[in-house]
Design an enzyme around this catalytic site. Structure first.
Site, PDB file in Angstrom:
ATOM      1  N   SER A  93     -18.174   6.129 -44.478  1.00 11.89           N
ATOM      2  CA  SER A  93     -18.760   7.209 -45.281  1.00 11.89           C
ATOM      3  C   SER A  93     -17.839   7.484 -46.460  1.00 11.89           C
ATOM      4  CB  SER A  93     -18.864   8.483 -44.436  1.00 11.89           C
ATOM      5  OG  SER A  93     -19.132   9.612 -45.254  1.00 11.89           O
TER       6      SER A  93
ATOM      7  N   TYR B 135     -15.112  14.473 -38.476  1.00 11.44           N
ATOM      8  CA  TYR B 135     -15.973  13.408 -39.009  1.00 11.44           C
ATOM      9  C   TYR B 135     -15.192  12.545 -40.005  1.00 11.44           C
ATOM     10  CZ  TYR B 135     -19.989  11.208 -41.361  1.00 11.44           C
ATOM     11  OH  TYR B 135     -20.871  10.305 -41.899  1.00 11.44           O
TER      12      TYR B 135
END
Ligand SMILES: NC(=O)c1ccc[n+]([C@@H]2O[C@H](COP(=O)([O-])OP(=O)(O)OC[C@H]3O[C@@H](n4cnc5c(N)ncnc54)[C@H](O)[C@@H]3O)[C@@H](O)[C@H]2O)c1
Length: 267
Positions: free
Chosen positions: A148, A161
């Protein structure tokens, strides 16, 4: 793009979003695709939809938080298609309740941190482990992990995350370095904001608009935009690439932090 006929692929988190788009594109290019997902019903329908479009696909339920289920899903792929050539480790723990609690390291409940590491990072590592074991049996293969832009540059929130995705980047380079001479390539895609059910549920619209404003390209990335890059990394067209973290983010991470404001000032 080189065809993927004769190749066997496993995609995790394949019932929705980026994983589903990847499974469809790999199948359209001729690969036999095993779709795996924690949502058994949804992944079975996704595989059925691919078969209806003329592709070769099957489905298996797999929670990447569970080591046995990951091992079994790789074994099921080899059993169904005879080999494993392509592995897209795409699933992650992306749930609104988890993201809402993943605030900063002073406040994040340790159970949330552990859950994200256990599913997103450990699950991806175990996917690589069992995937590599299977690929060594057929002389190599290509692994693509979903990272990401948050694993490259952090936003204010979501430390668990972000760190899990940064870990995936290093895992990608580790696998590339250690198993390259055994015929295994490993790369990652680092998407920016992509409109998927997960992103819509987790990122409030005003924040999403800030991200969209920071993109160098005017269009919004779709799951298919990411999937095409995954398919490129899966194919021999990328045969000299390994250990790369490809930013597929419309240029969001390519420029100075002042870019969006400066554009507003015409400079
Ligand atoms: N959408 C974005 O903006 C964006 C940006 C960067 C990275 N990503 C990454 O892309 C990947 C896919 O996300 P998406 O946006 O397509 O989401 P999505 O919600 O559309 O799809 C995620 C899929 O993963 C499945 N899943 C969830 N937990 C799982 C588990 N424990 N085991 C197996 N499957 C599980 C879900 O059932 C769902 O089908 C994730 O790794 C996410 O972190 C997404």
């Amino acid at each position: 793009m080189t065809a993927l006929e004769g190749r066997s692929a496993l995609v995790t988190g394949a019932a929705s979003g980026i994983g589903l788009a990847t499974a469809k594109i790999l199948a359209a290019r001729g690969a036999r695709v095993m779709l795996s997902d924690i949502n058994a019903e949804a992944v079975a329908s996704a595989a059925e939809a691919i078969r209806e479009m003329g592709g070769e696909a099957a489905a298996v339920k797999c929670d990447i938080g569970d080591e046995r289920q990951i091992r079994d899903s790789v074994a099921r792929t080899v059993e169904a298609f005879g080999r494993l050539d392509i592995l897209h480790n795409n699933a992650a723990l992306v749930r609104p309740d988890i993201s809402a609690a993943d605030t900063d390291i002073l406040e994040v409940p340790i159970e949330v941190w552990d859950a994200v590491m256990n599913v997103t990072l450990r699950g991806t590592m175990l996917g690589c482990k069992f995937g590599i074991e299977a690929m060594l049996g057929n002389g190599g293969g290509s692994i693509i992990n979903t990272s990401s832009m948050y694993g490259v540059s952090p936003p204010l929130l979501m430390p668990s995350y972000c760190v899990s995705k940064a870990g995936i980047n290093m895992l990608t380079r580790h696998v590339a370095t250690t198993f390259g001479r055994k015929g295994i390539r490993c790369n990652a895609v680092a998407p920016g904001l992509v409109r998927t059910p997960a992103a819509d549920a987790i990122i409030p619209r005003p924040f999403a608009e800030v991200h969209e404003n920071a993109s160098a390209l005017a269009h919004q990335s779709t799951p298919e935009d990411i999937a095409h890059v995954v398919a490129f990394l899966a194919s021999d067209d990328s045969r000299s690439m390994t250990g790369e973290i490809l930013h597929v983010d419309g240029g969001t991470t390519s420029h100075l932090a002042t870019y969006a404001q400066a554009r507003g000032l015409g400079g």
